[in-house]
Write a protein that holds these residues in place. Structure first.
Motif, short mmCIF file in Angstrom:
data_model
loop_
_atom_site.label_atom_id
_atom_site.label_comp_id
_atom_site.label_asym_id
_atom_site.label_seq_id
_atom_site.Cartn_x
_atom_site.Cartn_y
_atom_site.Cartn_z
N LYS A 17 55.22 28.52 -6.53
CA LYS A 17 55.24 29.71 -7.28
C LYS A 17 55.98 29.76 -8.25
N GLN A 40 59.22 32.02 -9.04
CA GLN A 40 60.61 31.75 -8.62
C GLN A 40 61.49 30.53 -9.30
N GLN A 55 63.10 32.10 -12.35
CA GLN A 55 64.57 32.72 -12.05
C GLN A 55 65.37 32.03 -11.64
N ASP A 56 65.28 30.61 -11.17
CA ASP A 56 66.19 29.70 -10.65
C ASP A 56 66.51 28.72 -11.50
N THR A 104 62.67 22.03 -8.24
CA THR A 104 62.48 22.42 -6.97
C THR A 104 63.66 21.72 -5.91
#
Length: 396
Positions: A193, A196, A199-200, A395
């Protein structure tokens, strides 16, 4: 897409109406910090364009909305001078058009002018991105950085340090375009996604470090430097294999990481040339200075430099790399199938200097296989691999 706020509208309502994440709308309107809006002010909705539409026989706003998977109110919002029941055949209304396909075309090479046009277009459709000019080339072309996201972790990626590796710009810009599409359409990238990650992670992209060199390879010599570059190219008008900047300096041999070893090596030339000349001193070139300053001012958490070719990548430099770099390298190797190489007899590259200077993970990725410049027929395969590495970078 720009809309005119009605009394009582909120950003939360627009997020629901257009199925766009709240934070993307908020970040597309940086001067609008409150969620309660003022009537008649203009607000940007990312991921949409406005398209004129002529009403046909038997059509109503409701039918048009249903056929296009839109809310009736989304159409009325763009046509506040009309009442739904007053619209008649032949009237021209405005429709919100969701962008679901990439802008960035991959059928022909991308020079610095095309790149600038694409970046401008992306900024218009996705106003939550930020675009900065971090420096200029020898000939005055802007070296642009695209920023996406708001997380504390900063991941930097760059392309086209070497002029005849222009395909890396196309790969990196395609990754950016697909990421933006994923954000505004709610679609995952390889199962992840993207909102996410937004945002990170803060993503820093420099898609063309060497605009003068790329333009030379693709378009031939500029008139003001015609004789100079012809002489450096041993009298040839064929610049297809040119790697350096317009002054004949290899930008990825410019950084103060054992630069003297490169300068004194028999592997490199001692004067300006199409490739391998490290310059008269480290950081002599404006493009290299811009990239060094960018890293110093931002302290990236990790760095990925896109190059071609070899289907391998390099991730260490003289023991300065942190322990986490090995774990990331193993994951990149797993998802890509490319060979992970810790050390090579190479110095003064951007990745080398970054690892030495900041003790953080850095990777030089050698995409594809063959002789540079790689043909566009390899683009699709390279992009598939790059997408996997892109996800790991964000990620892992």
């Amino acid at each position: 897409m720009e809309i005119c706020v009605r009394s009582g509208d909120t950003i939360e309502y627009y997020s629901h109406l257009f199925t766009i994440p709240f934070e993307l709308i908020l970040d597309s309107n940086p001067s609008q910090i409150q969620t309660s809006l003022n009537a008649s002010e203009m607000i940007n909705i990312p991921g949409f364009l406005v398209k004129p539409y002529i009403i046909k026989e038997g059509e109503t706003i409701s039918k048009i909305a249903t056929s296009r998977k839109l809310s009736t109110d989304a159409i009325l919002l763009l046509n506040q001078d009309y009442r739904a029941e007053e619209i008649k055949v032949g009237d021209t209304i405005l429709l919100p058009m969701r962008i679901t396909k990439p802008y960035f075309q991959t059928k022909s090479p991308c020079d610095s002018k095309k790149l600038g046009e694409y970046i401008t277009r992306l900024k218009k459709v996705y106003p939550f991105i930020n675009v900065f000019t971090v420096g200029t080339s020898v000939l005055g072309s802007p070296i642009q950085e695209i920023r996406i996201g708001k997380g504390k972790k900063i991941v930097h990626m760059n392309a086209s340090f070497h002029a005849n590796e222009w395909i890396t710009t196309m790969v990196l810009m395609s990754l950016v375009n697909n990421y933006l599409l994923s954000l505004t359409n709610g679609s995952p990238i390889r199962g992840e996604k993207s909102i996410q990650q937004y945002q990170d992670v803060q993503l820093s992209i420099v898609p063309m470090v060497n605009p003068d060199g790329v333009d030379l390879v693709l378009n031939g010599p500029p008139s003001l430097h015609h004789d100079e570059v012809i002489n450096m190219n041993e009298g040839s008008n064929d610049f297809v294999h040119w790697k350096a900047n317009i002054r004949g300096v290899d930008l990825n041999r410019q950084f103060p990481a054992n630069w003297e070893k490169v300068k004194n090596s028999n592997k490199h030339t001692n004067s300006p040339a199409p490739r391998d000349f490290p310059g008269s001193f480290s950081l002599s070139e404006p493009e290299a200075i811009a990239m060094a300053e960018l890293a110093k001012n931002n302290f990236f958490d990790r760095l990925l430099a896109f190059h071609t070719q070899g289907k391998e990548f390099y991730w260490g430099y003289e023991g300065h790399e942190p322990n986490e770099a090995e774990e990331i390298a193993k994951e990149i190797e797993r998802v890509s199938g490319y060979q992970a190489i810790r050390y090579v007899d190479s110095h003064a590259g951007y990745k080398d200097w970054y690892i030495q200077e900041f003790k953080r993970p850095g990777f030089t990725l050698e995409f594809g296989w063959g002789i540079n410049p790689l043909p566009l027929s390899q683009f699709a395969e390279i992009l598939k691999i790059a997408e996997k590495i892109f996800i790991v970078a964000l990620t892992y």
